[in-house]
Write a protein that holds these residues in place. Structure first.
Motif, PDB file in Angstrom:
ATOM      1  N   HIS A 224       0.854  -1.179   0.000  1.00  0.00           N
ATOM      2  CA  HIS A 224       0.000   0.000   0.000  1.00  0.00           C
ATOM      3  C   HIS A 224       0.899   1.241   0.000  1.00  0.00           C
ATOM      4  CE1 HIS A 224      -3.154   2.837   0.926  1.00  0.00           C
ATOM      5  NE2 HIS A 224      -4.065   1.887   0.993  1.00  0.00           N
ATOM      6  N   ARG A 225       0.686   2.100  -0.959  1.00  0.00           N
ATOM      7  CA  ARG A 225       1.522   3.299  -1.065  1.00  0.00           C
ATOM      8  C   ARG A 225       1.521   4.127   0.219  1.00  0.00           C
ATOM      9  NH1 ARG A 225       3.197   5.552  -6.145  1.00  0.00           N
ATOM     10  NH2 ARG A 225       4.635   3.937  -6.857  1.00  0.00           N
ATOM     11  N   LYS A 226       0.359   4.175   0.871  1.00  0.00           N
ATOM     12  CA  LYS A 226       0.283   5.027   2.074  1.00  0.00           C
ATOM     13  C   LYS A 226       1.112   4.435   3.217  1.00  0.00           C
ATOM     14  CE  LYS A 226      -3.911   7.722   1.359  1.00  0.00           C
ATOM     15  NZ  LYS A 226      -4.788   7.149   0.322  1.00  0.00           N
ATOM     16  N   ILE A 227       1.161   3.119   3.305  1.00  0.00           N
ATOM     17  CA  ILE A 227       2.010   2.496   4.335  1.00  0.00           C
ATOM     18  C   ILE A 227       3.474   2.778   4.018  1.00  0.00           C
ATOM     19  CG2 ILE A 227       2.729   0.320   5.425  1.00  0.00           C
ATOM     20  CD1 ILE A 227      -0.014  -0.821   4.797  1.00  0.00           C
ATOM     21  N   LEU A 228       3.826   2.605   2.754  1.00  0.00           N
ATOM     22  CA  LEU A 228       5.204   2.822   2.319  1.00  0.00           C
ATOM     23  C   LEU A 228       5.619   4.271   2.584  1.00  0.00           C
ATOM     24  CD1 LEU A 228       7.016   0.694   1.074  1.00  0.00           C
ATOM     25  CD2 LEU A 228       6.140   1.304  -1.173  1.00  0.00           C
ATOM     26  N   ASP A 229       4.750   5.201   2.227  1.00  0.00           N
ATOM     27  CA  ASP A 229       5.054   6.614   2.469  1.00  0.00           C
ATOM     28  C   ASP A 229       5.214   6.884   3.966  1.00  0.00           C
ATOM     29  OD1 ASP A 229       4.947   6.946  -0.220  1.00  0.00           O
ATOM     30  OD2 ASP A 229       3.106   8.155  -0.257  1.00  0.00           O
ATOM     31  N   GLY A 230       4.361   6.237   4.761  1.00  0.00           N
ATOM     32  CA  GLY A 230       4.455   6.392   6.214  1.00  0.00           C
ATOM     33  C   GLY A 230       5.793   5.878   6.729  1.00  0.00           C
ATOM     34  N   ILE A 231       6.224   4.738   6.213  1.00  0.00           N
ATOM     35  CA  ILE A 231       7.521   4.179   6.613  1.00  0.00           C
ATOM     36  C   ILE A 231       8.640   5.168   6.286  1.00  0.00           C
ATOM     37  CG2 ILE A 231       9.239   2.405   6.009  1.00  0.00           C
ATOM     38  CD1 ILE A 231       6.903   0.418   5.777  1.00  0.00           C
ATOM     39  N   PHE A 232       8.600   5.701   5.060  1.00  0.00           N
ATOM     40  CA  PHE A 232       9.645   6.655   4.667  1.00  0.00           C
ATOM     41  C   PHE A 232       9.634   7.867   5.599  1.00  0.00           C
ATOM     42  CE2 PHE A 232       8.938   4.851   0.182  1.00  0.00           C
ATOM     43  CZ  PHE A 232       9.915   3.878   0.373  1.00  0.00           C
ATOM     44  N   GLU A 233       8.425   8.333   5.939  1.00  0.00           N
ATOM     45  CA  GLU A 233       8.315   9.495   6.823  1.00  0.00           C
ATOM     46  C   GLU A 233       8.897   9.204   8.212  1.00  0.00           C
ATOM     47  OE1 GLU A 233       4.252  11.146   4.710  1.00  0.00           O
ATOM     48  OE2 GLU A 233       4.289  11.125   6.910  1.00  0.00           O
ATOM     49  N   VAL A 234       8.480   8.070   8.796  1.00  0.00           N
ATOM     50  CA  VAL A 234       8.957   7.788  10.159  1.00  0.00           C
ATOM     51  C   VAL A 234      10.450   7.459  10.191  1.00  0.00           C
ATOM     52  CG1 VAL A 234       6.676   7.044  10.963  1.00  0.00           C
ATOM     53  CG2 VAL A 234       8.354   5.319  10.225  1.00  0.00           C
ATOM     54  N   CYS A 235      10.981   6.996   9.079  1.00  0.00           N
ATOM     55  CA  CYS A 235      12.415   6.715   9.029  1.00  0.00           C
ATOM     56  C   CYS A 235      13.220   8.007   8.818  1.00  0.00           C
ATOM     57  CB  CYS A 235      12.752   5.737   7.914  1.00  0.00           C
ATOM     58  SG  CYS A 235      12.135   4.068   8.229  1.00  0.00           S
ATOM     59  N   GLY A 236      12.523   9.074   8.414  1.00  0.00           N
ATOM     60  CA  GLY A 236      13.207  10.347   8.280  1.00  0.00           C
ATOM     61  C   GLY A 236      13.592  10.729   6.855  1.00  0.00           C
ATOM     62  N   VAL A 237      12.870  10.185   5.859  1.00  0.00           N
ATOM     63  CA  VAL A 237      13.143  10.578   4.472  1.00  0.00           C
ATOM     64  C   VAL A 237      12.460  11.928   4.217  1.00  0.00           C
ATOM     65  CG1 VAL A 237      12.865   9.948   2.036  1.00  0.00           C
ATOM     66  CG2 VAL A 237      13.200   8.157   3.764  1.00  0.00           C
ATOM     67  N   PRO A 238      13.204  12.937   3.730  1.00  0.00           N
ATOM     68  CA  PRO A 238      12.565  14.224   3.434  1.00  0.00           C
ATOM     69  C   PRO A 238      11.535  14.063   2.309  1.00  0.00           C
ATOM     70  CG  PRO A 238      14.954  14.281   3.006  1.00  0.00           C
ATOM     71  CD  PRO A 238      14.624  12.895   3.347  1.00  0.00           C
ATOM     72  N   GLU A 239      10.492  14.868   2.362  1.00  0.00           N
ATOM     73  CA  GLU A 239       9.349  14.676   1.451  1.00  0.00           C
ATOM     74  C   GLU A 239       9.769  14.591  -0.016  1.00  0.00           C
ATOM     75  OE1 GLU A 239       5.996  17.398   2.047  1.00  0.00           O
ATOM     76  OE2 GLU A 239       5.153  16.522   0.231  1.00  0.00           O
ATOM     77  N   GLU A 240      10.696  15.487  -0.409  1.00  0.00           N
ATOM     78  CA  GLU A 240      11.043  15.538  -1.836  1.00  0.00           C
ATOM     79  C   GLU A 240      11.803  14.279  -2.278  1.00  0.00           C
ATOM     80  OE1 GLU A 240      12.404  17.273   0.503  1.00  0.00           O
ATOM     81  OE2 GLU A 240      14.577  17.361   0.283  1.00  0.00           O
ATOM     82  N   LYS A 241      12.288  13.507  -1.297  1.00  0.00           N
ATOM     83  CA  LYS A 241      13.028  12.298  -1.685  1.00  0.00           C
ATOM     84  C   LYS A 241      12.183  11.034  -1.634  1.00  0.00           C
ATOM     85  CE  LYS A 241      17.716  13.790  -0.977  1.00  0.00           C
ATOM     86  NZ  LYS A 241      18.801  13.977  -0.011  1.00  0.00           N
ATOM     87  N   ILE A 242      10.901  11.189  -1.227  1.00  0.00           N
ATOM     88  CA  ILE A 242      10.082   9.979  -1.039  1.00  0.00           C
ATOM     89  C   ILE A 242       9.926   9.173  -2.324  1.00  0.00           C
ATOM     90  CG2 ILE A 242       7.702   9.214  -0.618  1.00  0.00           C
ATOM     91  CD1 ILE A 242       7.665  10.807   1.900  1.00  0.00           C
ATOM     92  N   ARG A 243       9.605   9.840  -3.457  1.00  0.00           N
ATOM     93  CA  ARG A 243       9.423   9.089  -4.709  1.00  0.00           C
ATOM     94  C   ARG A 243      10.740   8.461  -5.203  1.00  0.00           C
ATOM     95  NH1 ARG A 243       4.838   8.852  -3.737  1.00  0.00           N
ATOM     96  NH2 ARG A 243       5.670   6.790  -3.358  1.00  0.00           N
ATOM     97  N   PRO A 244      11.852   9.211  -5.228  1.00  0.00           N
ATOM     98  CA  PRO A 244      13.114   8.566  -5.641  1.00  0.00           C
ATOM     99  C   PRO A 244      13.506   7.384  -4.751  1.00  0.00           C
ATOM    100  CG  PRO A 244      13.381  10.951  -5.592  1.00  0.00           C
ATOM    101  CD  PRO A 244      12.014  10.670  -5.071  1.00  0.00           C
TER     102      PRO A 244
END
Lengths: 544, 544
Positions: A224-244
């Protein structure tokens, strides 16, 4: 043309066909090379007989007799397999209430512009011959979104499938089956519904289609994209780097974690500790157990995006249970999917046949090509990668509808869809049988004469069979030879022959022979009253 | 967007659709104009509300939301009719042993070059993006001949059909249904056979297809190029004028003899007495009686070409009698067909619907356009002219095979074929029914809940129906309103509803309702044991 030349020309054609088949079936390259060497030899001999020179443009063949690069003809045997695949899939789609639409093969250039990122260079344009600028469609999704945007609210509740050819000016890799013209097979559900109901039916449809296609064992990876995005957020990936970063994760099916981590840190500038945190999550896979584990993760479950995704996945699993397909799913945190436009669940079906080959110890896998990063499902290749893929995309139609004064789309129609890689399915099915064993016609009865031709009598019988909806053929000769008739009947895999002779016809009799029977006593067929012929054949045909 | 604006936008879309439908159905132009006036009014009001200006390119819609000129989307209702037509025709083809092949949508430009005379300007070229020069296919015949030339002798006995889109950069006449992208439907028999056997089966196939298509009464006009050429010869037409004079004769179905004669004498320089002699012949039509009359013509029957043609026609009539279709033929000496490449019998089917309108006294018919002269069958237009056409062409494949030292083709495969004008068939069938009456899905059962949603229960029932190959749908809502469910079921023309309620489910019961029944006592459906549901539905469905 001398006999030798004719023989050579025929041999060259046959050899070329053989090589084409080998390539289609992904034969070993050494095997292909050996056959190419044979071909070269044949061509050299023919050239020599022709006076040592090939005919140029000004020669006797005024043009090159071939199809355009990256395209091919599909002969009757290949089409028989294709039509079987299409009808199998279409039957499943229709069982679920789907309809089909048709869109033009070319679109206004501006409709396609800006939809495919750097792959836009692969779009075929039409020549400027005055009037509008047009391009050949690159996929079926953009035309579908354009259709929805144009036809507005009347199509807000819409299950549609579309099986058609798309065009990509890619470097053809014929040995891998990657073509410039190839089929896509899309099924999408458009409309505003309650959470995960349409999504679960799409997955049900996908499993039914794959089950019926006889492609072997498969697994549907879901995430699920939203779970994946949440993981990136909690791990500390800056927003602009989420897609790359997401696109780096997507390579985990082909590359080991070390390579992906290197891409995240060295290429994309992510701190190593952030990458390591991501690594802990994305190696997870399972079923509902994994869902419970993630929900119990205090950090993740507090993230709004992840919480929403986890809630939806819980609902999805409930529905997958009802549809009895949970056992075919693998909740796989490493599945990220390339395309930016997914907004909800994503999935990819992998068959054993299409899975990447197992690696020997120490062997380095080839990294996924750059192209694949942004490609929804590389249906132009066969024999590698996934056999179907898709996901939810709620914002694509809005890109076509224009925006209102508040900057919101005039019309937004959420969609969820799946694309079945039919070219790969063809390839798998073609490799399972020899071309000569494929019956491409549907003829049920061949009308054969013994003795002096009996053309009009054969025509009368064929006509009677056609009238009774029996598929029948006969040889277009006044006085065909018996062995030629037998071999035509065998070559075309026709199950029954009606055999007529003058004496028997005079007695009101014909003979019916089951061509597949090995019974020697049935060699000449069984005698049947002419008046019972149709019924006899119908009875036998229903037993097929 | 204010409510009024939204209403206007919707009305504009609906009005545009209405106009499109009217045009498709060849409505009176006064009727169309009236609806266009309404459309203009709606647009003006919307423009005014938007501040008196249309959005330009730089405006909020960054691109024009439309299909390319001369192309259109085919929605689910149109596709349902198209698929029915295709499957009806395909069934007939397969009954006669046909197979299908697929060729690429674009060919090397040089393959198409020089095949269509002055119509070559209508060929779509692909942009030069490096590599080969390519063009979109203009018809299906040239790719078929190219395929035969490439695949040599293995396809010398070949019944193939091909239903696919072709492309012509013509001035679209949408009101007449003439498009730049349209379907052709070709059936051809390739191979060297005894005289007229394949030819008669093609005519049999044509009549079976038209009989099954429900296009109304039709007549198949037949003639023979060799008889026609013989007539021209005995009348004194010089050899180089035979094709131009033949093309003048071809206009007799639309123009009176005086106009055709004028074209022969004034435009094409034929002496008046020669034209008059031709006039005597080409006005003849009939059946076998005409054949006898021509055979009794001492001058004509001594001409070698005519004698050969008359002999073949005699054989053909024998075979048509056996196939029981002579009564559908009209041996018509005015049928000449435009295309140069025909070498034997030629034919054209005309339905009442597609026949030109009867002329009022003194009214002058419009001459057949120049374009049509060289067009095999103008499938790009509907509602006028013939509904199918074809003939024998023995020399086309040789054009692709190259020539040997003696100047003869390396490979010659005689062909005879027919092209069914499917776009016209669609148009005739679409005009027979209202779009909303067309059922585009195949759904058999709609699962409806009474009371509090029962989503999971509806899913369970749908899943059970799918498992038993029953086509089923339900509403993608947690708690759908009853009236919404009824209207979805009605709008989609679904014949049966399964109705579930909590109390009944607890008792192991459901209700089945025949949606088409007017019986008031059946309004709520009949109660059925849950365990008998599948059998009950299957029984009812087989009775449909």
């Amino acid at each position: 043309m001398t006999d030798r030349k004719e023989t050579l020309a025929l041999s060259i054609r046959a050899q070329e066909e053989k090589i084409k088949q080998l390539k289609t079936n992904n034969a070993e390259s050494t095997e292909v090379d050996a056959e190419i060497a044979v071909l070269k030899g044949l061509k050299q001999e023919l050239d020599a007989l022709n006076g040592g020179k090939k005919k140029g443009k000004a020669g006797k063949n005024a043009f090159t007799l071939k199809t355009a690069k990256g395209t091919k003809d599909h002969n009757d045997k290949e089409m028989a397999i294709r039509e079987k695949v299409f009808s199998t899939i279409t039957k499943v789609f229709k069982k679920h209430g789907a309809v089909t639409i048709d869109t033009p093969v070319f679109e206004l250039k501006e409709i396609l512009a800006g939809k495919y990122g750097e792959d836009s260079k692969l779009i075929y344009d039409l020549a400027d011959q005055g009037g509008e600028e047009c391009s050949l469609r690159y996929d079926l999704t953009v035309p579908f979104a354009r259709f929805l945007a144009m036809n507005g609210k009347e199509y807000q509740n819409f299950k549609r499938y579309h099986i058609a050819k798309v065009y990509r000016r890619d470097q053809p890799a014929m040995t891998k089956g990657r073509m410039r013209e190839f089929y896509q097979c899309d099924f999408d559900i458009a409309g505003t519904y309650d959470s995960m109901i349409a999504d679960s039916e799409i997955l049900k449809i996908l499993t039914e289609a794959l089950d019926n296609l006889d492609v072997g064992q498969y697994t549907v990876k879901i995430n699920h994209r939203k779970i994946l995005d949440g993981i990136f957020e909690v791990c500390g990936v800056p927003e602009e780097k989420i897609r790359p970063i997401s696109s780096a994760v997507d390579k985990l099916d082909k590359s080991p974690w070390e390579d992906v981590k290197k891409e995240m840190t060295e290429e994309k500038g992510l701190p190593e500790d952030v990458a390591d945190k991501i690594g802990e999550y994305v190696k997870l896979k399972g079923g509902r157990d994994l869902l419970d584990k993630l929900k119990a993760d205090e950090v993740l479950s507090k993230n709004a995006s992840a919480a929403k995704g986890l809630e939806e996945m819980t609902t999805l699993f409930d529905y997958l249970d009802i549809f009895d397909i949970t056992q075919k799913m693998s909740f796989d945190m490493s599945l990220a999917r390339g395309l930016d436009y997914y907004t909800g669940i994503i999935y990819e079906a992998v068959t054993e046949k299409s899975a990447p080959p197992a690696l020997a110890d120490g062997e380095k896998p080839k990294p996924k090509s750059k192209k694949n990063d942004s490609d929804e499902l590389d249906e132009s290749t066969v024999g590698v990668g996934s056999i179907a893929a898709g996901g939810r995309y709620d914002n694509l139609v809005g890109m076509f509808s224009g925006v209102n004064k508040k900057g919101q789309p005039n019309l937004q129609i959420p969609c969820v869809g799946v694309s079945i890689g039919v070219e790969r399915v063809f390839s798998i099915l073609m490799s399972k049988q020899k071309a000569e064993d494929i019956k491409s016609n549907e003829t049920e009865v061949y009308v054969i004469s013994v003795g002096d031709g009996l053309l009009k009598e054969r025509m009368e019988i064929a006509n009677e069979l056609w009238k009774n909806d029996i598929k029948a053929s006969f040889m277009f000769k006044n006085k065909p030879k018996l062995d030629k008739q037998w071999s035509a009947c065998e070559k075309e895999h026709i199950p029954f022959a009606v055999i007529i002779g003058r004496d028997e016809l005079d007695k009101g009799e014909i003979r019916v022979k089951d061509m597949r029977s090995k019974d020697e006593s049935q060699k000449g067929g069984v005698t049947v009253q002419r008046s019972n012929m149709v019924q006899e054949l119908k009875d036998r045909l229903t037993q097929l």
